[in-house]
Scaffold this active site. Sequence first.
Site, PDB file in Angstrom:
ATOM      1  N   TYR B  32       0.720  -1.246   0.108  1.00  0.00           N
ATOM      2  CA  TYR B  32       0.013   0.007   0.041  1.00  0.00           C
ATOM      3  C   TYR B  32       0.903   1.171  -0.085  1.00  0.00           C
ATOM      4  O   TYR B  32       0.797   2.202   0.919  1.00  0.00           O
ATOM      5  CB  TYR B  32      -1.058  -0.048   1.056  1.00  0.00           C
ATOM      6  N   HIS B  37       7.268   5.508   0.987  1.00  0.00           N
ATOM      7  CA  HIS B  37       8.056   4.314   0.656  1.00  0.00           C
ATOM      8  C   HIS B  37       8.799   4.648  -0.833  1.00  0.00           C
ATOM      9  O   HIS B  37       9.930   4.282  -1.130  1.00  0.00           O
ATOM     10  CB  HIS B  37       7.099   3.254   0.039  1.00  0.00           C
ATOM     11  N   ASP B 150       8.889   5.765  11.377  1.00  0.00           N
ATOM     12  CA  ASP B 150       8.786   4.433  12.130  1.00  0.00           C
ATOM     13  C   ASP B 150      10.192   4.379  13.042  1.00  0.00           C
ATOM     14  O   ASP B 150      10.979   3.585  12.930  1.00  0.00           O
ATOM     15  CB  ASP B 150       8.567   3.261  11.563  1.00  0.00           C
TER      16      ASP B 150
END
Lengths: 282, 282
Positions: B32, B37, B150
């Site tokens: 996704y 990304h 993250d």
Amino acid sequence: MKIIETIQAIRKEVKQAKKEDKSIGFVPTMGYLHEGHLSLISEARKKHDLVIISIFVNPLQFGPNEDFERYPRDFERDERLARKAGADVIFYPSVTEMYPKETPMTIRVTKGVDVLCGASRPGHFDGVATVVMKLFQLVQPDEAFFGQKDAQQVAIIMNMVETFDIPVTIVACPTIREEDGLAKSSRNVYLTEDEREEAPFLYETLQYGVKLIRSGEYNRQTVIHKMLAKLEGGSGTVDYLDIFLYPSLEKVEELSGQIILAIAYQYKHARLIDNLIMKVDQ
Amino acid sequence: MKIIETIQAIRKEVKQAKKEDKSIGFVPTMGYLHEGHLSLISEARKKHDLVIISIFVNPLQFGPNEDFERYPRDFERDERLARKAGADVIFYPSVTEMYPKETPMTIRVTKGVDVLCGASRPGHFDGVATVVMKLFQLVQPDEAFFGQKDAQQVAIIMNMVETFDIPVTIVACPTIREEDGLAKSSRNVYLTEDEREEAPFLYETLQYGVKLIRSGEYNRQTVIHKMLAKLEGGSGTVDYLDIFLYPSLEKVEELSGQIILAIAYQYKHARLIDNLIMKVDQ
């Protein structure tokens, strides 16, 4: 033969070997080499361009009351023997080289670990798996050679390679024995003269178990009881004597398939282990 | 661009690349894909001969009440975006390919894991570390690229590489944001319209915290309280808002050195995280 003491230097050595497309055979040890280790080195020598052995007494796999401090060490002797057996490199790091600080994570083994040596040595196989993982990352071997004497260790390392998809093949080599049958072990030096004389009865007991099963006794409890009777009157104590499927280390009451008969026996200053693996075709 | 679905095939691809002395850049994802990304893929493309991304929604890192089943998935869209960003290979294994049976061991993270996301997601980082270890063994990258969004994941993976001597360099890339400051996330699609409109106040709160510290407020508790006040009246709930040393994730009451300000905020169907890392020179 090179002696390499740092992570940086072993990485460089491995990188160069990979560049030259050399295959790497690896024998991890805690030193105080005996013929069991030497047979692993010879086997690696037959099959690989570069043979690396490691000598590292790994504190992580010793419990607080175990023999880390007094585990036997003799590097000069090891060096001579390793060279003779055909090693190209000894990786010989210090504890601070391998563990510069408290490790913030470990490998945690959750299956096949509450039996045999794992039952009386909590955390032992976490320590084994963690150091072997580190060594595999540093040495990046094509094949790694282990003695079948440490059968549970071999099973757990095979599981580790499978679980984490580590690109290495594990080769398990037969246990090397003294003429009277006692499995070779670095810890045999701890035995008193009387204990040393008695100790071959462990192997005899394993052979007796195999014979019982071959003659049609497939009940696990019965075989264990009869084997235990053989050890009565020994000068040490039985830590465990058990039978499991191998390498899964699962319990079966009715013996069939590939099984391991395994003993750990505690003498005054030495805990000895031995095992036999057999196929049962009922 | 190749789509590779099996372990056997990715091993073959990697082996061939190594043989041709190609450098490998790796971007592990759960798919996704968003611009965060894609920025990682572009970065890998700039630096490496072969760019491999993985798309794998890893069940091991989801708790029993978390969103594994409904985690957003759209492989065709991912494929298009990855190709455009410059990926050479998508490694896209099934769950049974990655976990053919119950894993008999995991990586157990013991430090820096009882804070931030680790506190409310027990076992989450064990699952992350375990799958990333597997992927590193399969892909054997020279560099692996992770989003700084993250932050705890990045810290733990850096720790893992150090602990196990894995031959890979971790590259942490800046968080990519929407125009209004909201950190890009695959989970943003879960937000209602009202929540989406409100959500940038998380980033604003982080910026406010940085400003407070820059203006001389070095007391951790005070900064946290003032930041929390900014979030009062929001339509979700604060999961955590905290400040730690980074990447050690150790607590300090008097802020100094490299620190992370981090927020997790629970909306009805989406838990959002964001952070800022800064150097404090008192």
